[in-house]
Design an enzyme around this catalytic site. Structure first.
Site, PDB file in Angstrom:
ATOM      1  N   ARG A  22      94.347  16.435  43.508  1.00 10.93           N
ATOM      2  CA  ARG A  22      93.982  17.436  44.936  1.00 10.93           C
ATOM      3  C   ARG A  22      92.691  17.813  45.050  1.00 10.93           C
ATOM      4  NH1 ARG A  22      99.676  18.423  44.122  1.00 10.93           N
ATOM      5  NH2 ARG A  22     101.170  17.283  45.567  1.00 10.93           N
ATOM      6  N   LYS A  41      81.467  12.828  54.068  1.00 12.49           N
ATOM      7  CA  LYS A  41      82.220  11.681  54.416  1.00 12.49           C
ATOM      8  C   LYS A  41      82.525  10.799  53.226  1.00 12.49           C
ATOM      9  CE  LYS A  41      81.458  10.940  59.250  1.00 12.49           C
ATOM     10  NZ  LYS A  41      80.998   9.990  60.425  1.00 12.49           N
ATOM     11  N   GLU A  84      68.855   3.294  59.122  1.00 21.31           N
ATOM     12  CA  GLU A  84      69.451   4.716  59.410  1.00 21.31           C
ATOM     13  C   GLU A  84      68.346   5.842  59.491  1.00 21.31           C
ATOM     14  OE1 GLU A  84      72.341   5.677  59.875  1.00 21.31           O
ATOM     15  OE2 GLU A  84      73.798   4.160  58.836  1.00 21.31           O
ATOM     16  N   LYS A  95      70.008  15.360  58.890  1.00 23.54           N
ATOM     17  CA  LYS A  95      71.385  15.285  58.568  1.00 23.54           C
ATOM     18  C   LYS A  95      72.010  16.736  58.234  1.00 23.54           C
ATOM     19  CE  LYS A  95      75.189  12.754  57.682  1.00 23.54           C
ATOM     20  NZ  LYS A  95      75.237  11.496  56.686  1.00 23.54           N
ATOM     21  N   GLU A 100      83.086  16.405  62.306  1.00 25.68           N
ATOM     22  CA  GLU A 100      82.571  15.578  63.539  1.00 25.68           C
ATOM     23  C   GLU A 100      83.535  15.815  64.889  1.00 25.68           C
ATOM     24  OE1 GLU A 100      82.924  10.833  63.584  1.00 25.68           O
ATOM     25  OE2 GLU A 100      81.420  11.669  62.271  1.00 25.68           O
ATOM     26  N   ARG A 118      78.171  16.008  65.497  1.00 27.85           N
ATOM     27  CA  ARG A 118      77.953  14.842  64.419  1.00 27.85           C
ATOM     28  C   ARG A 118      78.249  13.585  64.796  1.00 27.85           C
ATOM     29  NH1 ARG A 118      80.014  15.438  57.917  1.00 27.85           N
ATOM     30  NH2 ARG A 118      79.030  13.643  57.314  1.00 27.85           N
ATOM     31  N   ASN A 120      76.251   8.506  64.529  1.00 30.53           N
ATOM     32  CA  ASN A 120      76.678   7.161  64.513  1.00 30.53           C
ATOM     33  C   ASN A 120      76.258   6.298  65.802  1.00 30.53           C
ATOM     34  OD1 ASN A 120      78.677   7.230  62.332  1.00 30.53           O
ATOM     35  ND2 ASN A 120      79.702   8.764  63.745  1.00 30.53           N
ATOM     36  N   HIS A 166      76.805   2.262  65.406  1.00 29.85           N
ATOM     37  CA  HIS A 166      77.580   2.187  64.339  1.00 29.85           C
ATOM     38  C   HIS A 166      78.960   1.499  64.817  1.00 29.85           C
ATOM     39  CE1 HIS A 166      74.882   4.439  62.080  1.00 29.85           C
ATOM     40  NE2 HIS A 166      75.860   4.368  60.997  1.00 29.85           N
ATOM     41  N   HIS A 211      79.812  -1.843  62.811  1.00 29.38           N
ATOM     42  CA  HIS A 211      81.141  -1.702  62.155  1.00 29.38           C
ATOM     43  C   HIS A 211      81.852  -3.038  62.658  1.00 29.38           C
ATOM     44  CE1 HIS A 211      81.159   3.012  60.863  1.00 29.38           C
ATOM     45  NE2 HIS A 211      80.203   2.144  60.252  1.00 29.38           N
ATOM     46  N   HIS A 241      75.036  -2.955  55.716  1.00 23.88           N
ATOM     47  CA  HIS A 241      75.573  -1.714  56.769  1.00 23.88           C
ATOM     48  C   HIS A 241      74.363  -1.625  57.557  1.00 23.88           C
ATOM     49  CE1 HIS A 241      77.262   1.601  58.745  1.00 23.88           C
ATOM     50  NE2 HIS A 241      76.177   2.417  58.130  1.00 23.88           N
TER      51      HIS A 241
END
Length: 457
Positions: A214, A236, A278, A320, A330, A334, A338, A341, A345, A358
Site C-alpha cells: 500500500r 503520474k 514535450e 511542470k 489534475e 494540470r 496534455n 495527447h 494516445h 510517445h
C-alpha cells in the site's frame, strides 16, 4: 467561466527582444533572462493554500511565490517560474523544487549526478532498495547506481529487476515481475524502489511503489529526454490497457528526481526527438518566450549541445513543477499539459503500443489540436504554420499514420481519461502564443472536420 472550460492562458507578459540569431554551438546558445513577477496575463485557477515554487543553483537561490486566497481567482504566468541564468559550468547542479507541502521533493539536474552517492543515499528510506530498469538501460547504468547506493559502507542492500524494453511491455504481466521480485526478496515497508530508465520504467516502477504494501518510497532516475522533461515529474504512474493508454494507475510522488544529463549521450536520435515534442508543448501552452527560444535553438538541441539541453530540461521542469504544485491531481490546470495527447494516445493505441514513440504521436496530435483550434477561430493561421515548421525541424511527424481512420480515432478517444459525463474535453490553443484552454465547449463538427482532414477514411 463556463463549467466545462478551464482557461489556462499562461502567457509571459512580454516577449523578449534580446533573442540572438539561430545558434548551433554551445558558446553561442542564447539563454534568455525572464523577469520574476512580470505582469500576469489572463490565467485563472483556484487554490486553497499558498504555493511556493523554488529554483536553486550552485550560486544563488531564487524563490518564487504564487500567493493565494482561500476563495478567489488567482492569476499567474510562466514568467513567475524563475529568473533564467546561463550555466557557468557544465558540472553545475541545479535544483527545481516541486512544492507539495510535506510531500515536496527536489529535481536535481546536472552532469555526472549518477556519481554523487550523497544525492541518492540521502533520499533512501530504510536499508533496502529495489532498482527497476530494463534490458537497454540496465547494462549501461545499473552498476553505477548500485555503486552510488553502497558507497562508503552505507549498509544499503540493493536488489534489481530488469524488465523488457518498450511501450508494449507497459502492462500488468510485466508489472507483476516487479512485485514478484519485491515479495521473493522480502522487502518491507521501509524499502525504496528506484526507477532507472525512461517513461515506461518510471510509470511502472512508480505504480508498483504506490501499490506494494500500500505504498513504499521511490526515486526517479530518468534516462531519456522525454522522462527528464515530463513523465518523471509530478507523480503520474500507471500502465496501459488494451483499450486505452494509462487507464490504470495512481498519483504517487517520488522522494526525488535525479536527472543526470550525461545519460542523454547514449540516447538514440529518434528518442531524443521524441522528448523534444514535450519540450515544444510547454512553450505552446504557457511559455511563449521558451517557444521562441526553441525556434532559434532547435539545431543546437538536435546536436546535443550540453548548454542547450540543460536549459531546455531545466525550463521544462520549472514549468511542470509549477503546474503540479498548483494542481497535483489534475482537477483542471494540470490537464493543459496534455496538449496533443488525446489525439496522440489514440494513435499509440490504434497502431499498437510501441509502433510510434510517445513523443512522435504527441507531435502529430499537437498539429491536429492546432488545426482544430484554427478551425474554431481561436488562433490565427500563423501559429499552426510555426508549429509544423518547428516539428519538422525536430524530425517529428506532423500527421497520423495512414491506418488511423476517423472511426478509429473516435472509438479510442471515447475512453480517454479526460472524458467527463460522456463529454470529451480537449486541450486547445486559444489566443496568442502561450495560451490554451481545457474545454468541452466546442463545436463537435469542427472535431469531425479536423479528423477528416488528417485521415484517409
Amino acid at each position: 467561466m463556463a463549467a466545462a472550460t478551464l482557461s489556462a492562458t499562461l502567457a509571459a507578459s512580454s516577449i523578449l527582444n534580446s533573442h540572438s540569431q539561430t545558434n548551433t554551438v554551445s558558446s553561442s546558445v542564447h539563454i534568455p533572462k525572464i523577469p520574476i513577477f512580470a505582469k500576469p496575463e489572463s490565467i485563472f485557477f483556484r487554490s486553497a493554500s499558498p504555493r511556493i515554487c523554488r529554483v536553486l543553483n550552485a550560486n544563488k537561490l531564487v524563490r518564487t511565490e504564487v500567493k493565494s486566497r482561500a476563495v478567489g481567482v488567482i492569476r499567474a504566468n510562466a514568467a513567475q517560474v524563475a529568473e533564467e541564468a546561463r550555466p557557468s559550468a557544465q558540472k553545475e547542479m541545479e535544483i527545481v523544487d516541486v512544492d507539495l507541502g510535506d510531500r515536496s521533493y527536489p529535481i536535481y539536474i546536472g552532469s555526472g549526478l549518477l556519481d554523487r552517492p550523497d544525492l541518492l543515499q540521502s533520499h533512501v528510506k530504510g536499508r533496502r532498495v529495489l532498482v527497476v530498469t530494463n534490458t537497454t538501460v540496465g547494462p549501461l547504468y545499473l552498476d553505477r547506481v548500485v555503486a552510488a547506493l553502497t558507497y562508503g559502507g552505507s549498509n544499503i542492500s540493493v536488489e534489481s529487476v530488469i524488465l523488457p524494453d518498450g511501450e508494449k511491455y507497459k502492462e500488468m504481466g510485466t508489472l507483476m515481475k516487479v512485485f514478484d521480485k519485491a515479495i521473493e526478496t522480502r522487502l518491507d515497508r521501509r524499502c525504496t524502489f528506484i526507477a532507472l530508465g525512461g517513461g515506461v520504467i518510471g510509470d511502472m516502477c512508480g505504480f508498483a511503489a504506490a501499490s506494494f504494501l500500500r505504498g513504499v518510497n521511490f526515486i526517479q532516475i530518468p534516462t531519456t529526454l522525454m522522462s527528464q522533461v515530463d513523465s518523471s515529474v509530478g507523480g503520474k504512474t500507471g500502465i496501459n490497457h488494451p483499450l486505452g493508454k494509462n487507464l490504470i494507475g495512481a498519483f504517487f510522488q517520488p522522494q526525488c528526481v535525479l536527472v543526470d544529463t550525461d545519460t542523454l549521450s547514449t540516447l538514440p536520435d529518434r528518442e531524443l526527438a521524441s522528448g523534444i515534442a514535450e519540450v515544444i508543448k510547454y512553450g505552446l501552452i504557457r511559455d511563449a518566450a521558451f517557444f521562441e527560444w526553441q525556434e532559434k535553438n532547435m539545431e543546437a538541441l538536435l546536436a546535443r549541445d550540453p548548454i542547450a539541453l540543460a536549459y531546455a530540461i531545466k525550463r521544462s521542469c520549472e514549468n511542470k513543477a509549477e503546474v503540479v504544485s498548483l494542481d497535483e491531481k489534475e482537477s483542471g490546470l494540470r490537464a493543459t499539459l496534455n496538449l496533443g495527447h488525446t489525439f496522440g494516445h489514440a494513435i499509440e493505441n490504434g497502431i499498437g503500443y510501441g509502433g510510434w514513440l510517445h513523443g512522435e504521436a504527441v507531435a502529430a496530435g499537437t498539429v491536429m489540436a492546432a488545426d482544430m483550434s484554427y478551425r474554431l477561430g481561436w488562433i490565427d493561421d500563423t501559429l499552426p504554420k510555426r508549429i509544423v515548421k518547428l516539428l519538422k525541424q525536430a524530425k517529428l511527424p506532423i500527421a497520423p499514420p495512414e491506418e488511423m481512420t476517423v472511426d478509429k480515432f473516435k472509438s479510442i478517444m471515447a475512453v480517454d481519461k479526460k472524458v467527463a459525463d460522456g463529454l470529451l474535453r480537449l486541450i486547445l490553443l486559444k489566443g496568442p502564443l502561450g495560451n490554451c484552454v481545457f474545454t468541452g465547449d466546442y463545436d463537435r463538427k469542427t472535431l469531425d472536420d479536423t479528423l477528416r482532414a488528417f485521415c484517409h477514411s
